[in-house]
Motif scaffolding. Structure first.
Motif, short mmCIF file in Angstrom:
data_model
loop_
_atom_site.label_atom_id
_atom_site.label_comp_id
_atom_site.label_asym_id
_atom_site.label_seq_id
_atom_site.Cartn_x
_atom_site.Cartn_y
_atom_site.Cartn_z
N UNK A 1 0.83 -1.20 0.00
CA UNK A 1 0.00 0.00 0.00
C UNK A 1 0.87 1.26 0.00
N UNK A 2 1.95 1.22 0.76
CA UNK A 2 2.87 2.36 0.79
C UNK A 2 3.49 2.59 -0.59
N UNK A 3 3.80 1.50 -1.30
CA UNK A 3 4.35 1.63 -2.65
C UNK A 3 3.29 2.23 -3.58
N UNK A 4 2.06 1.75 -3.46
CA UNK A 4 0.99 2.26 -4.31
C UNK A 4 0.71 3.73 -4.02
N UNK A 5 1.03 4.17 -2.80
CA UNK A 5 0.82 5.57 -2.42
C UNK A 5 1.98 6.47 -2.85
N UNK A 6 3.01 5.85 -3.47
CA UNK A 6 4.08 6.67 -4.03
C UNK A 6 5.47 6.43 -3.49
N UNK A 7 5.62 5.63 -2.44
CA UNK A 7 6.96 5.36 -1.93
C UNK A 7 7.70 4.39 -2.86
N UNK A 8 9.04 4.45 -2.84
CA UNK A 8 9.85 3.63 -3.74
C UNK A 8 9.99 2.21 -3.23
N UNK B 1 3.19 -5.69 -16.55
CA UNK B 1 3.71 -4.72 -17.50
C UNK B 1 4.88 -3.99 -16.85
N UNK B 2 5.66 -3.30 -17.67
CA UNK B 2 6.79 -2.52 -17.14
C UNK B 2 6.30 -1.47 -16.15
N UNK B 3 7.03 -1.34 -15.02
CA UNK B 3 6.77 -0.36 -13.96
C UNK B 3 5.48 -0.62 -13.18
N UNK B 4 4.80 -1.72 -13.48
CA UNK B 4 3.59 -2.07 -12.73
C UNK B 4 3.99 -2.83 -11.47
N UNK B 5 3.26 -2.61 -10.38
CA UNK B 5 3.52 -3.29 -9.11
C UNK B 5 2.67 -4.55 -9.05
N UNK B 6 3.31 -5.68 -8.74
CA UNK B 6 2.60 -6.95 -8.74
C UNK B 6 1.71 -7.08 -7.51
N UNK B 7 0.75 -8.00 -7.57
CA UNK B 7 0.07 -8.40 -6.34
C UNK B 7 1.08 -9.08 -5.42
#
Length: 416
Positions: A299-306, A347-353
């Motif tokens: 969730x933190x990654x989806x909110x913009x963290x690296x 896809x490229x740059x997509x975050x996996x489940x």
């Protein structure tokens, strides 16, 4: 493979036994071949994995010993076949052995010459003053002095050896040289044009031939001087002869297996997958210890963290954490089934489940990818040859070990 399993079981029990073996024959091959425990130990020490070997557990160590013993036994079977085919009696073998002996003797002569050089006391004191007792600088200065003295001493010795051997060169014969044309001679040796240019129909630079002749004169003279000094190479020559016989046997077989390039082309057409280069992906990954933590981090990654910053802080994978989640370029199919299934959908740059494996809960991304491609024959010619030779070699080893049977002599030990 049952043989490897048997060897692993034996060598594990042997490693646990408190009584060390001493020059024990582990396997006989054909009528005269054998492999001893000392040969096995020497091969293990020379293996690429030797430095990591002590850190392995006993089962892995036993497996590696078993694999090495089988390789040594197979190599000995190949040597027995080389003897059967009288390869050591061939002109090629004899010439190669002669060249090797000459080169090795010359090398030993130069080593002995280098060790004979000492830095005189007055020069040593001067070097110490010049370097102000700086140990590194002093060591470099002494090495420079020895190197300079060595070159002068080598030239001096070679000039003396040339005079003693009454060396003569006939480079004026090069323009109309034939295979038996003598280009140089001295006491106990002659050098012919054919020694360097087997096919006289090929045009060769005369300056290059002169250089090679002069180099070979030096090697011959130093080799003769080494022999006069009593330098012995019996063990090294025996080992080299053993390996050379095997190499020439396999070269002979390779010529039979691949008489021309059409064989490789046909093999490639029958096995087009050899030219397939799978997709490569630059992967970013973080591995967490629990599903709950993985959900929070995702969730933190989806909110913009690296993902990479978080991997450097929280990943339970030591390699990934050290590299802040940068896993580098990985080939399609190199990951676990769960990871591979997820990557195919990503896809490229997509975050996996979140992906569950036995190593933990993974979150991955593809930074970049190089698509799969099918290479043509010319692009993978070397790989085609390697694949064909590996296939032929497997069948050939089976044939050779049936002709020269392996008889295991290893005793059964009871673990203590």
């Amino acid at each position: 493979m049952m043989i490897k399993k048997y060897l692993t079981t034996f060598l594990l029990s042997a490693s646990l036994c408190s009584t060390a073996m001493a020059e024990t024959i582990l396997v006989t091959i054909g009528q005269a071949g054998q492999v001893t425990d000392q040969q096995l130990e020497a091969a293990m020490k020379a293996a690429p994995f030797a430095t990591q070997f002590p850190s392995l557990d006993e089962k892995d160590q036993a497996y590696l010993r078993g694999d090495m013993l089988l390789r040594l036994a197979q190599a000995e079977a190949l040597y027995q076949e080389a003897l059967t085919q009288k390869i050591p009696e061939s002109d090629v073998f004899k010439q190669e052995m002669s060249n090797f002996k000459t080169s090795l003797l010359a090398q030993r002569y130069l080593l002995k010459l280098g060790k004979s050089i000492q830095v005189p006391d007055d020069i040593a004191q001067q070097l110490e003053q010049n370097t102000q007792n700086n140990s590194d600088a002093l060591k470099a200065a002494r090495s420079a002095y020895i190197a300079k003295r060595f070159n002068a001493l080598k030239t001096e010795k070679l000039n003396a050896l040339r005079q003693q051997a009454n060396v003569k060169t006939y480079f004026d014969h090069l323009d109309n040289a034939q295979a038996d044309t003598v280009l140089a001679e001295g006491k106990g040796f002659k050098i012919h044009y054919g020694d360097f240019v087997p096919n006289t129909a090929i045009s060769v630079d005369n300056a290059r031939i002169k250089q090679k002749v002069e180099q070979w004169i030096e090697l011959i003279l130093m080799a003769k001087a080494a022999q006069a000094d009593g330098i012995s190479l019996d063990n090294q020559l025996q080992d080299y002869a053993h390996n050379l016989a095997i190499r020439l046997l396999l070269a002979q077989q390779e010529q039979q297996w691949i008489p021309d390039e059409q064989v490789l082309l046909d093999y490639f057409q029958q096995h087009p997958k050899i030219g397939y280069i799978p997709e490569r992906r630059q992967i970013g990954q973080i591995v967490l210890a629990s599903q709950k933590q993985a959900e929070e981090i995702r969730q933190r990654i989806m909110n913009g963290e690296s993902l990479f910053t978080l991997a450097g802080l929280y990943s339970v994978d030591p390699y990934g954490r050290q590299r802040s989640g940068d896993m580098g370029w990985l080939t399609e199919g190199s990951g676990s089934p769960e990871i591979e299934a997820a990557l195919k959908q990503l896809k490229n740059d997509e975050i996996s489940p979140i992906i569950k494996t036995k190593k933990g809960w993974h979150i991955i991304t593809i930074v970049d990818r190089k698509p799969a491609e099918q290479k043509n024959y010319n692009a993978v010619k070397d790989r085609v040859k390697q694949k064909l030779l590996a296939e032929k070699m497997t069948a050939y080893l089976k044939q050779i070990t049936e002709k020269h049977p392996l008889q295991w002599q290893i005793p059964q030990h009871t673990p203590h």
